[in-house]
Design a protein around this motif. Sequence first.
Motif, PDB file in Angstrom:
ATOM      1  N   GLU A  97      -0.845   2.298  -4.293  1.00  0.00           N
ATOM      2  CA  GLU A  97      -2.197   1.954  -3.890  1.00  0.00           C
ATOM      3  C   GLU A  97      -3.004   1.362  -5.045  1.00  0.00           C
ATOM      4  O   GLU A  97      -3.762   0.405  -4.864  1.00  0.00           O
ATOM      5  CB  GLU A  97      -2.879   3.210  -3.354  1.00  0.00           C
TER       6      GLU A  97
ATOM      7  N   THR B 271      -8.006  -2.148  -0.065  1.00  0.00           N
ATOM      8  CA  THR B 271      -7.204  -1.087   0.554  1.00  0.00           C
ATOM      9  C   THR B 271      -7.938  -0.466   1.740  1.00  0.00           C
ATOM     10  O   THR B 271      -7.295   0.031   2.653  1.00  0.00           O
ATOM     11  CB  THR B 271      -6.852   0.006  -0.467  1.00  0.00           C
TER      12      THR B 271
ATOM     13  N   THR C  14      -7.171  -2.678   4.670  1.00  0.00           N
ATOM     14  CA  THR C  14      -5.740  -2.603   4.944  1.00  0.00           C
ATOM     15  C   THR C  14      -5.397  -1.315   5.683  1.00  0.00           C
ATOM     16  O   THR C  14      -4.681  -1.327   6.682  1.00  0.00           O
ATOM     17  CB  THR C  14      -4.959  -2.671   3.626  1.00  0.00           C
ATOM     18  N   LYS C  15      -5.955  -0.189   5.197  1.00  0.00           N
ATOM     19  CA  LYS C  15      -5.679   1.089   5.852  1.00  0.00           C
ATOM     20  C   LYS C  15      -6.260   1.105   7.258  1.00  0.00           C
ATOM     21  O   LYS C  15      -5.615   1.564   8.205  1.00  0.00           O
ATOM     22  CB  LYS C  15      -6.305   2.231   5.053  1.00  0.00           C
TER      23      LYS C  15
ATOM     24  N   LEU D 124       0.837  -1.204   0.000  1.00  0.00           N
ATOM     25  CA  LEU D 124       0.000   0.000   0.000  1.00  0.00           C
ATOM     26  C   LEU D 124       0.870   1.251   0.000  1.00  0.00           C
ATOM     27  O   LEU D 124       0.588   2.233  -0.687  1.00  0.00           O
ATOM     28  CB  LEU D 124      -0.890  -0.007   1.240  1.00  0.00           C
TER      29      LEU D 124
ATOM     30  N   CYS E 186      -2.083  -2.133  -5.739  1.00  0.00           N
ATOM     31  CA  CYS E 186      -2.640  -2.951  -4.668  1.00  0.00           C
ATOM     32  C   CYS E 186      -4.059  -3.383  -4.974  1.00  0.00           C
ATOM     33  O   CYS E 186      -4.416  -4.542  -4.864  1.00  0.00           O
ATOM     34  CB  CYS E 186      -2.704  -2.137  -3.382  1.00  0.00           C
ATOM     35  N   ARG E 187      -4.865  -2.393  -5.335  1.00  0.00           N
ATOM     36  CA  ARG E 187      -6.272  -2.690  -5.595  1.00  0.00           C
ATOM     37  C   ARG E 187      -6.406  -3.648  -6.763  1.00  0.00           C
ATOM     38  O   ARG E 187      -7.224  -4.559  -6.733  1.00  0.00           O
ATOM     39  CB  ARG E 187      -7.034  -1.397  -5.884  1.00  0.00           C
TER      40      ARG E 187
END
Lengths: 459, 265
Positions: free
Chosen positions: A313, A323, A326-327, A309, A316-317
């Motif tokens: 980002e 995300t 994850t965040k 991430l 990642c997606r």
Amino acid sequence: MADARSNGLPEILRDAGLYALVALGLCVPLISYRTEAGPTGLELVPRWPVVAAFCAGIFVLRVLQRLVLARRDARKRLTPAPDQATEAVGAEPDAGQRFSGLGLKVFLAVALTLPVLATLASGGLGPARYWIDLGILILTYVMLGWGLNIVVGLAGLLDLGYVAFYAVGAYCYALLSTTFGLSFWICLPLAGLFAAAWGMVLGFPVLRLRGDYLAIVTLAFGEIIRLVLINWTDVTGGAAGISSIPRATFFGIPFTADEDGFAPRFGLEFDSMHRVVFLYYLILALALLTNLATLRLRRMPVGRAWEALREDEIACRSLGIDTTTTKLTAFALGAAFAGVAGSFFSVRQGFISPESFTFLESAIILAIVVLGGMGSQVGVAIAAVAMVGGPELLRNLGFLGAVFGEGFDPNEYRLLLFGLAMVAMMVWRPRGLVSVRVPSVSLGARRAISGAHVSEGHG
Amino acid sequence: MSVAGINVLVEETRARQAAAGAPLLAVSGVSTYYGSVAALRGVDLTVGEGEIVTLIGANGAGKSTLMMTIFGAPQARSGTITYAGQDITRLPTHAIARLGLAQSPEGRRVFPRMSVFENLQMGASLNGGRTFAPDLERVCGLFPRLKERLQQRAGTMSGGEQQMLAIGRALMSRPRLLLLDEPSLGLAPLVVKGIFDAIRDLNRTDGMTIFLVEQNAYHALKLAHRGYVLVNGRVTMSGTGRQLLDDPAVKAAYLEGGHGAAPGA
């Protein structure tokens, strides 16, 4: 000469010793005596401590320079030919790396034995209190730094309001214990959970923000929490804070002089220092727990997702990483550790007020993470010692008055020195004191490829 | 390629589509806006199972927007996108990826400070790493350069190697449909050839369905079974790769210096 010299530790020490000797030779005629107008004409005032300080300074600087150079040489040597631009695998650690490896062990050993060392050095538990208190303070910041490292260093989310979660944890314990009489050991995990919940609360609105915008919102969040604490007088006591927060107990046994107290039960003579030493080991355990959790998480899918991430980002997606979760886990976990540290803070102080949770605290914690090298656990610990222990050290540099004249107070130059240190860091080590993350990543992969990790779940 | 060759290709394509029934990916009437600016205006296209389909177009035609719209960021304002019979128009990106679509995004977007190996691990995170070892083997077989560089940080590799990594990373999740956004962008001709060979290989040996967005029209059309031409957010032409390659308008606009009028614009 640069090519021929070896980079072994004894060689470096010998070389630095030579430098110190030359410095001594130069200092003797230049610095060792000062002429002063005395009653019978000029008098020679010896200044040998200053000379000694100079030589020691030269020695230390030379050792540091050699270590830095050794690392650079080693890196250069390890840089492969252009047609095979692969990073070296299984290279011998150079003096610098060995030093930092050794440093870690020394650090841990000192941390574990500090109360004993301090007692021996200052001749008694009572006089050692200053050192143990300082140790507690530093370890609190180490823990906070490691917690923030999850958010900033691993997940790459710049959080300027981290102290808010520290405050949530502190008030959580203070309120639960004074209102409902809950014990510290129940409140400790509760404070973590509660702070984690607040981490999520902050996380949701900032999910779509990045970089500067994220920083501004987190900064505002930190201030909001502080202002609420000041103004919600009915619950938080406002600016006056909350006092007479119950002390920590030894897993239920209070540190009191009476029969049920800690000392009589274990057949010891009562000493108020028992509580302080216990608090020291408690925060050490909590900090190490934070470290352990972070190290474990880094190897787990969620930790990898954080690092991915931080890197990209969008990629990642497109790899199917959610995300949002994850965040939120990063915010929640970072906040949880701050909450636990906060509840420790309030049990140690016995009194808390919004004063303790200003933006400056957030800035110091962030500075610890950035100076230490984002993502590096050892670096954060070293930076915490420097940032928190440094000002204390300055207080003890009274002898500099001999150099700069009477009335010189090193403490007044604290922020100036911090500024200088920051600038120097940005010039020479823009990635922080220990940018160990780079090798550790490839080390992890090296281990992973050996097959042990291949079957491990990475989802 | 001879006329007979074309016929074989056309028949092959038809056979594939017939075998698959409904297309694997169907984009119908999709319009995407950036604010009030339309980037896509009612795009229709299909990708059948086992096909290589390419989308060519000039800069700003909306190629990458279409690719990103399929992946749900930005979402289409109107129209529908169906994948394997499921409407994915309103799904978030990560949910779409979990259905078996993988993407090598524009600009490669590898994780620069992670090693090649870790990048591939990230790609495998979707299927929990259960098939990690054989998949790693396969990607390394497809791109031997990656095998040499497993321990290297991805950001320190050349553009071509990063592109290989981006494709390899997408393959690690064993996708049913692979979306490639400009894999030839900024690469030397020889490297482009290597990558296109690998794409062909994937399709031939593994039967992987590939949707390829390209500016390099010649290579893309030669590689693809079918192609679409996108101009100003609209599909203006479609046909087999060969048909489009031979089409005078396509030739003028995309194959010979690009000075001619865009076909159908």
